[in-house]
Design a protein around this motif. Structure first.
Motif, PDB file in Angstrom:
ATOM      1  N   TYR A   1      47.288  42.373  40.377  1.00  0.00           N
ATOM      2  CA  TYR A   1      46.748  41.415  39.412  1.00  0.00           C
ATOM      3  C   TYR A   1      47.756  41.234  38.291  1.00  0.00           C
ATOM      4  CZ  TYR A   1      45.537  45.446  36.445  1.00  0.00           C
ATOM      5  OH  TYR A   1      45.592  46.570  35.669  1.00  0.00           O
ATOM      6  N   GLU A   2      47.661  40.106  37.612  1.00  0.00           N
ATOM      7  CA  GLU A   2      48.585  39.800  36.522  1.00  0.00           C
ATOM      8  C   GLU A   2      48.015  40.303  35.204  1.00  0.00           C
ATOM      9  OE1 GLU A   2      51.624  38.314  36.432  1.00  0.00           O
ATOM     10  OE2 GLU A   2      51.671  38.320  38.633  1.00  0.00           O
ATOM     11  N   LEU A   3      48.781  41.137  34.511  1.00  0.00           N
ATOM     12  CA  LEU A   3      48.350  41.652  33.206  1.00  0.00           C
ATOM     13  C   LEU A   3      49.392  41.311  32.151  1.00  0.00           C
ATOM     14  CD1 LEU A   3      46.265  43.392  31.600  1.00  0.00           C
ATOM     15  CD2 LEU A   3      47.829  45.317  31.983  1.00  0.00           C
TER      16      LEU A   3
ATOM     17  N   PRO B   1      48.098  47.890  38.477  1.00  0.00           N
ATOM     18  CA  PRO B   1      48.014  47.139  39.742  1.00  0.00           C
ATOM     19  C   PRO B   1      48.606  47.953  40.892  1.00  0.00           C
ATOM     20  CG  PRO B   1      48.991  45.796  37.990  1.00  0.00           C
ATOM     21  CD  PRO B   1      48.908  47.194  37.472  1.00  0.00           C
TER      22      PRO B   1
ATOM     23  N   GLU C   1      37.214  43.064  45.840  1.00  0.00           N
ATOM     24  CA  GLU C   1      37.017  41.769  45.189  1.00  0.00           C
ATOM     25  C   GLU C   1      36.277  41.909  43.864  1.00  0.00           C
ATOM     26  OE1 GLU C   1      35.258  38.936  47.798  1.00  0.00           O
ATOM     27  OE2 GLU C   1      36.983  38.864  49.159  1.00  0.00           O
TER      28      GLU C   1
ATOM     29  N   LEU D   1      38.633  43.443  41.168  1.00  0.00           N
ATOM     30  CA  LEU D   1      39.569  42.467  40.614  1.00  0.00           C
ATOM     31  C   LEU D   1      38.846  41.438  39.734  1.00  0.00           C
ATOM     32  CD1 LEU D   1      41.908  41.935  43.692  1.00  0.00           C
ATOM     33  CD2 LEU D   1      42.378  43.264  41.627  1.00  0.00           C
ATOM     34  N   GLN D   2      37.615  41.117  40.095  1.00  0.00           N
ATOM     35  CA  GLN D   2      36.825  40.193  39.281  1.00  0.00           C
ATOM     36  C   GLN D   2      36.530  40.805  37.903  1.00  0.00           C
ATOM     37  OE1 GLN D   2      32.980  39.020  40.979  1.00  0.00           O
ATOM     38  NE2 GLN D   2      32.199  38.705  38.918  1.00  0.00           N
TER      39      GLN D   2
ATOM     40  N   TYR E   1      38.235  43.200  36.447  1.00  0.00           N
ATOM     41  CA  TYR E   1      39.500  43.326  35.724  1.00  0.00           C
ATOM     42  C   TYR E   1      39.877  41.986  35.088  1.00  0.00           C
ATOM     43  CZ  TYR E   1      40.916  48.088  36.936  1.00  0.00           C
ATOM     44  OH  TYR E   1      41.029  49.458  37.010  1.00  0.00           O
ATOM     45  N   GLN E   2      39.655  40.895  35.813  1.00  0.00           N
ATOM     46  CA  GLN E   2      39.974  39.574  35.271  1.00  0.00           C
ATOM     47  C   GLN E   2      39.092  39.265  34.068  1.00  0.00           C
ATOM     48  OE1 GLN E   2      42.631  37.768  36.194  1.00  0.00           O
ATOM     49  NE2 GLN E   2      42.113  36.513  34.405  1.00  0.00           N
ATOM     50  N   GLU E   3      37.842  39.645  34.152  1.00  0.00           N
ATOM     51  CA  GLU E   3      36.938  39.428  33.014  1.00  0.00           C
ATOM     52  C   GLU E   3      37.375  40.264  31.813  1.00  0.00           C
ATOM     53  OE1 GLU E   3      32.321  39.144  31.662  1.00  0.00           O
ATOM     54  OE2 GLU E   3      32.997  38.588  33.653  1.00  0.00           O
TER      55      GLU E   3
ATOM     56  N   ILE F   1      40.392  41.134  31.100  1.00  0.00           N
ATOM     57  CA  ILE F   1      41.564  40.467  30.529  1.00  0.00           C
ATOM     58  C   ILE F   1      41.125  39.283  29.656  1.00  0.00           C
ATOM     59  CG2 ILE F   1      43.628  39.100  31.067  1.00  0.00           C
ATOM     60  CD1 ILE F   1      43.917  40.903  33.608  1.00  0.00           C
ATOM     61  N   GLU F   2      40.183  38.511  30.171  1.00  0.00           N
ATOM     62  CA  GLU F   2      39.688  37.358  29.404  1.00  0.00           C
ATOM     63  C   GLU F   2      39.016  37.782  28.108  1.00  0.00           C
ATOM     64  OE1 GLU F   2      37.175  35.315  32.154  1.00  0.00           O
ATOM     65  OE2 GLU F   2      38.853  34.726  33.467  1.00  0.00           O
TER      66      GLU F   2
END
Length: 340
Positions: free
Chosen positions: A12-14, A299, A314, A317-318, A320-322, A324-325
């Motif tokens: 994932y992109e951090l 990652p 999945e 990663l979802q 983790y994306q939240e 980050i947001e």
């Protein structure tokens, strides 16, 4: 499940600004993402509210390892500089280490306080085996730790990209650190304040186990398929009292990935001490740990794969994306996630 086998699918992109290089103060002011699997519900809160989310009747397991000052700087007889990172003892007199600087078998390395290391063997993974003498006498691990405490440095993870300071001696150590031997902190436990930990013990039975976190915890998964990754091993110990709880059907909260692996290794082997090399991932999910408290991990690391063993790749990663947001802070000094 084929996607779960490929290392590239745990990436994932951090943005670098979200890598925590210092902790939040007070410790329990860190953010906490709570994920309730039963209701597929996400809650954003702070760590000081942790107890409001823990189920009643849940026993809590923690890792009481103590981080040693495992990083030392010295020189060869020729004058060339070297850096040595202690990893773990192999027996009474031989130690696994990482060395920065060119050495060969028989090379002697000289450090402050008349500490000398002699290289005795090379390993294929780049690690080295050494013996130590202090003031001319061979020393055991218990004595070596005392010397390292005087001359060594806290081994901060490489991604912090800074040197350790005096504050790290406290910040990178849990409140209940007792048994010396780790080269990395069990970071989920770093969020506890004295007050919060005291409140936890009043509400939930707590049990301490030991797993000496090694340098291998930072080793990236470099193979294409995750199951081909050579998992590192780390020394662990579980008391007979803690083992009794593990043999019961009580719900368990593991504070951190190190506790999780130790508990799950015991469940599979019934060994109360030795070397733990368990690799938890979606193809090897947990059998005993009910709930997990952990930080946000690198990652393509075995740690993000461990989280995926609880909730799937999945969903991990979802979340983790939240995070980050929502501008969570990542890695050792970062924020936390509770999986219920």
């Amino acid at each position: 499940m084929q996607k779960e086998l490929l290392t590239k699918n745990y990436d994932y992109e951090l943005p670098s600004k979200f890598i925590a290089t210092t902790p939040v103060h007070p410790r329990d002011h860190a953010k906490l993402l709570v994920y309730d699997r039963k209701n597929d519900k996400i809650t954003h809160t702070t760590f000081k509210h942790l107890l409001e989310f823990l189920p009643e009747g849940c026993d809590v397991f923690l890792n009481d390892t103590r981080v040693i000052k495992a990083r030392i700087f010295g020189h060869k007889k020729s004058g060339g500089k070297v850096e040595l990172l202690f990893n773990k003892p192999l027996d009474a007199h031989h130690y696994l280490v990482l060395i920065r600087g060119r050495v060969k078998i028989g090379t002697q390395l000289f450090f402050d306080d008349a500490l000398t290391a002699t290289v005795t063997n090379f390993n294929k993974d780049g690690s080295r085996i050494v013996t130590f003498t202090h003031q001319g006498k061979e020393i055991r691990f218990e004595e070596l730790v005392l010397v390292l405490d005087k001359i060594g440095h806290i081994p901060l993870p490489p991604y912090m990209q800074r040197e350790d300071n005096k504050e790290d001696e406290t910040d990178y150590q849990t409140l209940f650190a007792k048994n010396a031997g780790a080269v990395a902190a069990p970071t989920a436990s770093l969020h506890f304040t004295e007050e919060l930990f005291s409140a936890l013990k009043k509400r939930h039975p707590t049990h301490k186990i030991t797993l000496h976190v090694g340098a291998g915890t930072f080793k990236p998964v470099e193979v294409e398929k995750i199951l081909d990754h050579p998992m590192h091993s780390e020394y662990f110990h579980i008391s007979s009292e803690a083992a009794k709880v593990l043999e019961s059907n009580k719900p368990i909260l593991a504070i951190g990935t190190t506790v999780t692996r130790t508990v799950e290794y015991y469940v599979r082997t019934h060994k109360t001490h030795g070397e733990c090399d368990l690799f938890l991932n979606p193809h090897n999910p947990p059998q005993r740990v009910t709930h997990l408290l952990t930080n946000f991990h690198l990652p393509k690391s075995t740690l993000i794969m461990l989280v995926s063993s609880f909730i799937g790749r999945e969903k991990t990663l979802q979340l983790y994306q939240e995070a980050i947001e929502k501008k969570y802070r990542f890695f050792s000094y970062g924020d936390a996630m509770l999986i219920l």
